[in-house]
Scaffold this motif. Structure first.
Motif, short mmCIF file in Angstrom:
data_model
loop_
_atom_site.label_atom_id
_atom_site.label_comp_id
_atom_site.label_asym_id
_atom_site.label_seq_id
_atom_site.Cartn_x
_atom_site.Cartn_y
_atom_site.Cartn_z
N LYS A 54 1.01 -1.64 -0.45
CA LYS A 54 0.00 -0.17 0.09
C LYS A 54 0.58 1.27 0.39
O LYS A 54 2.12 0.95 0.71
CB LYS A 54 -0.82 -0.12 0.70
N ARG A 55 0.16 2.45 -0.94
CA ARG A 55 1.40 3.50 -0.74
C ARG A 55 0.15 4.44 0.14
O ARG A 55 -1.08 4.54 -0.32
CB ARG A 55 2.01 3.74 -1.59
N VAL A 56 0.48 6.01 0.01
CA VAL A 56 -0.12 7.31 0.33
C VAL A 56 -0.33 7.62 -0.65
O VAL A 56 1.13 7.98 -1.52
CB VAL A 56 0.94 7.85 1.63
N ALA A 57 -0.98 8.27 -1.75
CA ALA A 57 -1.30 9.06 -2.81
C ALA A 57 -1.47 10.55 -2.53
O ALA A 57 -2.00 10.93 -1.84
CB ALA A 57 -1.90 8.60 -3.55
N ILE A 58 0.30 11.58 -2.50
CA ILE A 58 0.19 12.23 -2.89
C ILE A 58 0.07 12.78 -4.11
O ILE A 58 0.98 12.64 -4.88
CB ILE A 58 1.54 12.95 -1.75
N PRO A 59 -0.01 14.60 -3.68
CA PRO A 59 0.44 15.09 -5.40
C PRO A 59 2.09 14.69 -6.09
O PRO A 59 2.75 14.67 -4.84
CB PRO A 59 0.17 16.71 -5.40
N THR A 60 2.19 14.16 -7.99
CA THR A 60 3.86 13.59 -7.88
C THR A 60 4.13 15.43 -8.57
O THR A 60 4.71 14.69 -9.29
CB THR A 60 2.86 12.94 -9.18
N ASP A 61 3.27 16.28 -8.74
CA ASP A 61 3.35 17.74 -9.59
C ASP A 61 5.23 18.12 -9.01
O ASP A 61 4.98 19.82 -9.64
CB ASP A 61 2.27 18.11 -10.53
N GLY A 62 5.09 18.36 -8.01
CA GLY A 62 5.88 19.28 -6.74
C GLY A 62 5.21 20.05 -5.94
O GLY A 62 5.96 20.76 -5.56
N THR A 63 3.74 19.21 -5.60
CA THR A 63 2.74 21.07 -5.02
C THR A 63 2.68 20.03 -3.81
O THR A 63 3.06 18.40 -3.81
CB THR A 63 1.62 21.04 -5.65
N ASP A 64 2.72 20.89 -2.53
CA ASP A 64 2.17 20.38 -1.02
C ASP A 64 1.27 18.81 -1.47
O ASP A 64 0.44 19.06 -2.20
CB ASP A 64 2.69 21.00 -0.06
N ASP A 65 1.36 17.80 -0.01
CA ASP A 65 0.12 17.08 0.22
C ASP A 65 -0.54 17.74 0.57
O ASP A 65 -1.58 17.04 1.14
CB ASP A 65 0.91 16.41 1.35
N GLY A 66 -0.86 19.39 0.98
CA GLY A 66 -2.04 19.29 1.85
C GLY A 66 -2.30 19.41 3.02
O GLY A 66 -1.83 18.46 4.32
N ALA A 67 -4.08 19.06 3.23
CA ALA A 67 -4.47 18.42 4.98
C ALA A 67 -5.18 17.48 4.48
O ALA A 67 -5.73 17.10 3.30
CB ALA A 67 -5.30 19.58 5.36
N PRO A 68 -4.87 16.46 5.47
CA PRO A 68 -5.45 15.08 5.08
C PRO A 68 -7.31 15.03 5.65
O PRO A 68 -7.50 16.37 5.58
CB PRO A 68 -5.43 14.72 7.31
N PRO A 69 -7.72 13.55 4.96
CA PRO A 69 -7.50 12.55 4.94
C PRO A 69 -6.26 12.43 3.27
O PRO A 69 -6.43 13.36 2.92
CB PRO A 69 -8.55 11.95 5.52
N TYR A 70 -5.37 11.80 3.49
CA TYR A 70 -4.62 10.81 2.48
C TYR A 70 -5.35 9.72 2.13
O TYR A 70 -4.84 8.97 3.30
CB TYR A 70 -3.18 11.73 3.21
N PRO A 71 -5.02 9.79 0.83
CA PRO A 71 -5.70 8.33 0.55
C PRO A 71 -4.62 7.32 0.58
O PRO A 71 -3.33 7.82 -0.13
CB PRO A 71 -6.16 8.38 -0.85
N ILE A 72 -4.84 6.00 1.48
CA ILE A 72 -3.81 4.84 1.43
C ILE A 72 -4.87 3.78 0.09
O ILE A 72 -5.75 3.86 0.30
CB ILE A 72 -4.00 4.29 2.72
N VAL A 73 -3.57 3.78 -1.27
CA VAL A 73 -4.10 2.99 -1.94
C VAL A 73 -3.35 1.32 -2.06
O VAL A 73 -2.21 1.66 -1.94
CB VAL A 73 -4.34 4.15 -3.46
N ASP A 74 -3.73 0.82 -3.15
CA ASP A 74 -3.13 -0.17 -3.32
C ASP A 74 -1.74 0.16 -3.97
O ASP A 74 -1.88 1.27 -5.26
CB ASP A 74 -3.83 -1.09 -4.89
N ASN A 75 -0.79 -0.47 -3.83
CA ASN A 75 0.15 -0.09 -4.78
C ASN A 75 0.90 -1.23 -6.03
O ASN A 75 1.42 -2.47 -5.66
CB ASN A 75 1.47 0.19 -4.40
N PRO A 76 0.40 -1.00 -7.18
CA PRO A 76 0.81 -2.17 -8.13
C PRO A 76 2.45 -2.74 -8.28
O PRO A 76 2.50 -3.22 -8.77
CB PRO A 76 -0.29 -1.73 -9.52
#
Length: 506
Positions: free
Chosen positions: A118-140
Motif C-alpha cells: 500500500k502507498r499514500v497518494a500525494i501530488p506528483t507534480d511538486g505541489t504540497d500534500d495539503g491537509a488530511p485525509p490522505y488516501p492510502i491506495v493499492d500499490n501495483p
C-alpha cells in the motif's frame, strides 16, 4: 546530509480504508512464558492479497519486535520489522531487506511511498500534500511479485527504541547501527528459515551509507556469513567529503554543477534539447574547465576566469555578477534562494522541482525546504494508519519518521578502511564486497533534481579505485531524492528493480 533527511514523499485526497476479507483477524503471537523482567516482543500478522507487477498474490504481513541484548544479557534495543511474504512460503524466492536513512529516519518513505503493498497518494507534480485525509491506495508497483520484502526500522527510528539499560553510544553511530541492523537480518533469517534464499539489501539516502556499512558487517567483518546477491542504493551518499562545503574543499562545488544545470533547465533558466544532453555537457564542464579553474585558485588568469564564469552562468542560470561575487563557488543553499529570486520563489533541497515562498525575497538562505514540508504529513499519517489500524500494532510510542535522538549521539568513524578516519567514505566497503563476492551487483538509482545526494557525487564515489565497474549500474529519474513521489518514476524505478533482481537470479 550528515543530516540527510532520509527521505520520502506523499499526500492529499480522501482517506481510503484498507480492506480485508471478513474472516481475516489480527493475530498476536506474543510468547506466553518469559522472565518477569524481560521484554515480550510483539508480533502481529495479517493475511492479505493484492496485484503486484501484474500478478495476483496472497501474502502475510508481519509486524514484529526483535529484542537485542547486551553483553550482560539485558534487553537493550527493540527493533521493529515489517515483512511481506508471499503465500504459500517459497524459500527459493529472494528476500529484500530495506531501510531509510537520516540517520534517524524510519522506513516509512520506502514502505509507504515506493515498495510496500500500500502507498499514500500525494501530488506528483511538486505541489504540497495539503491537509488530511490522505488516501492510502493499492500499490501495483510493489516488488512482492519478485521478492519477499522486509522493512527495518533501525534503532531510534520508527517504533524502534532503546531501553533504559542501553548506552546510546552502543547503537547510534555508523558501525554500531550497522551491527544492530546486521544482527536483526540474521535473526530474521533464523526465524523464517531463509538462510539459503537469494538476498538483496537496499537503502535510501543515509540508508545507502548504512547499506555499505551493513554489507561490511555481513560479508566482510563481524559475521562474514551472509552472502548477498544485490545491493540497491537509492539517492546515494557514500563519500561525505563531497557534502562538506568548507574552505579549501573544491569537490562539492564540482559535483553539484550537473544538478544545478538540470534544475535551471527545469525552471526555464537554461535552454537545451534534453535534460540528459544538458547534464552531460555540465559533467564535462565540471570535470574540465571548471575543476581546473578551482584548482588554480588565486593563480587563475582573468581571461580564463571570465570564460569559466560565462559557462557557469549558462549551466546554473545564475548571473555572472552573482557568480563573480561568490568567487565561482556557489553553495547549494545559496542556489536554492537565488535561482528564482526574481519570481519571489525558492527551490527545494530534496527535490528542486518543488518551489516555496519565503517570508520575503531578501537574504541568501531559504526559510525551509518546500520539498520536505510538502510531503511529510501525508507519510506520517499513512504509516500510523497502516501499522495501528490495519496491522493491529499496539504501542503508545510515537512513530519517528525523522527522529532526532540518534543524531545527538551519532559517531561517524569508519573501520578497516585504508586512509584512516580523516573523513567518512564507505564506498570502499562496497568495493571490497564486489571484489570478494563475484555474484554481487549494485543498482544505483538517482534523481536529476536531488541536492541532498546529487547524482554526480554518487557517480564520483563509485568509480574510484578498487570498485569493479562491470557490476555497478546507474539509473536516472525525472524527480528528486524520493523519485517515487512522481508516478512515472515510481513505475520506472519498480520496473528497473524487477529487471535487476531477475538478472541477479540467472
Amino acid at each position: 546530509m550528515r543530516k540527510i533527511l532520509l527521505a520520502g514523499a506523499v499526500a492529499a485526497l480522501t482517506a481510503m480504508p484498507v480492506l480485508a476479507a471478513p474472516d481475516e483477524e489480527n493475530t498476536d503471537k506474543t510468547t506466553a512464558e518469559t522472565p518477569a523482567d524481560a521484554i515480550v516482543p510483539q508480533v502481529r500478522t495479517k493475511d492479505l492479497s493484492g496485484t503486484f507487477g501484474g500478478q495476483r498474490i496472497s501474502y502475510t504481513a508481519t509486524m514484529q519486535e526483535h529484542v537485542l541484548k547486551g553483553e550482560d544479557d539485558k534487553d537493550e534495543a527493540v527493533i521493529v520489522t515489517t515483512s511481506y511474504v508471499k503465500d504459500p512460503l517459497d524459500t527459493s524466492r529472494p528476500v529484500f531487506f530495506l531501510f531509510n536513512g537520516g540517520p534517524g529516519s524510519g522506513t516509512v518513505w520506502l514502505m509507504m511511498g515506493a515498495f510496500g503493498p500500500k502507498r499514500v497518494a500525494i501530488p506528483t507534480d511538486g505541489t504540497d500534500d495539503g491537509a488530511p485525509p490522505y488516501p492510502i491506495v493499492d500499490n501495483p508497483d510493489s516488488l512482492l511479485d519478485v521478492a519477499d520484502l522486509v522493512f527495518i526500522d533501525p534503532p531510534g527510528t520508527g517504533f524502534s527504541y532503546l531501553t533504559d539499560d542501553a548506552d546510546p553510544k552502543d547503537y547510534y553511530g555508523l558501525n554500531p547501527d550497522a551491527r544492530a541492523v546486521a544482527k536483526v537480518i540474521r535473526l530474521w533469517l533464523n526465524e523464517n528459515g531463509r538462510w539459503n534464499s537469494p538476498k538483496f539489501l537496499g537503502g535510501e539516502s543515509y540508508g545507502t551509507t548504512r547499506s555499505a556499512a551493513v554489507v561490511n558487517q555481513l560479508e566482510g567483518n563481524t559475521y562474514n556469513d551472509v552472502g548477498l546477491n544485490g545491493i540497491v542504493l537509492i539517492s546515494t551518499v557514500l563519500d561525505f567529503a563531497l557534502d562538506a562545503n568548507v574552505p579549501g574543499n573544491e569537490l562539492p562545488y564540482i559535483t553539484y554543477i550537473p544538478s544545478m544545470a538540470a534544475t535551471a533547465l527545469y525552471h526555464g533558466k537554461a535552454t537545451a534539447p534534453s535534460t540528459e544532453a544538458f547534464v552531460e555537457e555540465a559533467r564535462q564542464f565540471a570535470l574540465g574547465p571548471y575543476a581546473t579553474a578551482l584548482l588554480k585558485g588565486q593563480d587563475l588568469p582573468q581571461a580564463e576566469r571570465a570564460a569559466v564564469r560565462a559557462e557557469l552562468s549558462r549551466f546554473t542560470g545564475l548571473s555572472e555578477q552573482f557568480l563573480d561575487n561568490a568567487d565561482l563557488r556557489v553553495t547549494p543553499a545559496r542556489f536554492y534562494k537565488e535561482l528564482l529570486r526574481d519570481r519571489g520563489l525558492t527551490v527545494g533541497r530534496l527535490d528542486a522541482r518543488y518551489t516555496g515562498r519565503d517570508y520575503d525575497s531578501a537574504g541568501e538562505f531559504a526559510d525551509n525546504d518546500p520539498s520536505f514540508y510538502g510531503i511529510d504529513a501525508g507519510y506520517t499519517a499513512a504509516i500510523n494508519s497502516w501499522a495501528r489500524e490495519t496491522l493491529g500494532f499496539e504501542t503508545e510510542r510515537e512513530y519517528q519518521s525523522i527522529g532526532r535522538e540518534p543524531g545527538q549521539y551519532w559517531t561517524w568513524e569508519p573501520e578497516g578502511i585504508r586512509g584512516g578516519d580523516h573523513y567518512m567514505n564507505v564506498a570502499p566497503y562496497i568495493g571490497r564486497a564486489l571484489r570478494e563476492n563475484s555474484g554481487l551487483a549494485v543498482f544505483v538509482g538517482q534523481g536529476w533534481y536531488d541536492f541532498a545526494t546529487p547524482f554526480f557525487a554518487a557517480e564520483y564515489s563509485l568509480n574510484r579505485t578498487g570498485i569493479p565497474q562491470d557490476r555497478v549500474g546507474f539509473h536516472y529519474y525525472d524527480a528528486g531524492h524520493m523519485m517515487y513521489v512522481r508516478d512515472e518514476d515510481r513505475q520506472k524505478l519498480s520496473a528497473d528493480l524487477r529487471t535487476f533482481i531477475r538478472q541477479q537470479l540467472q
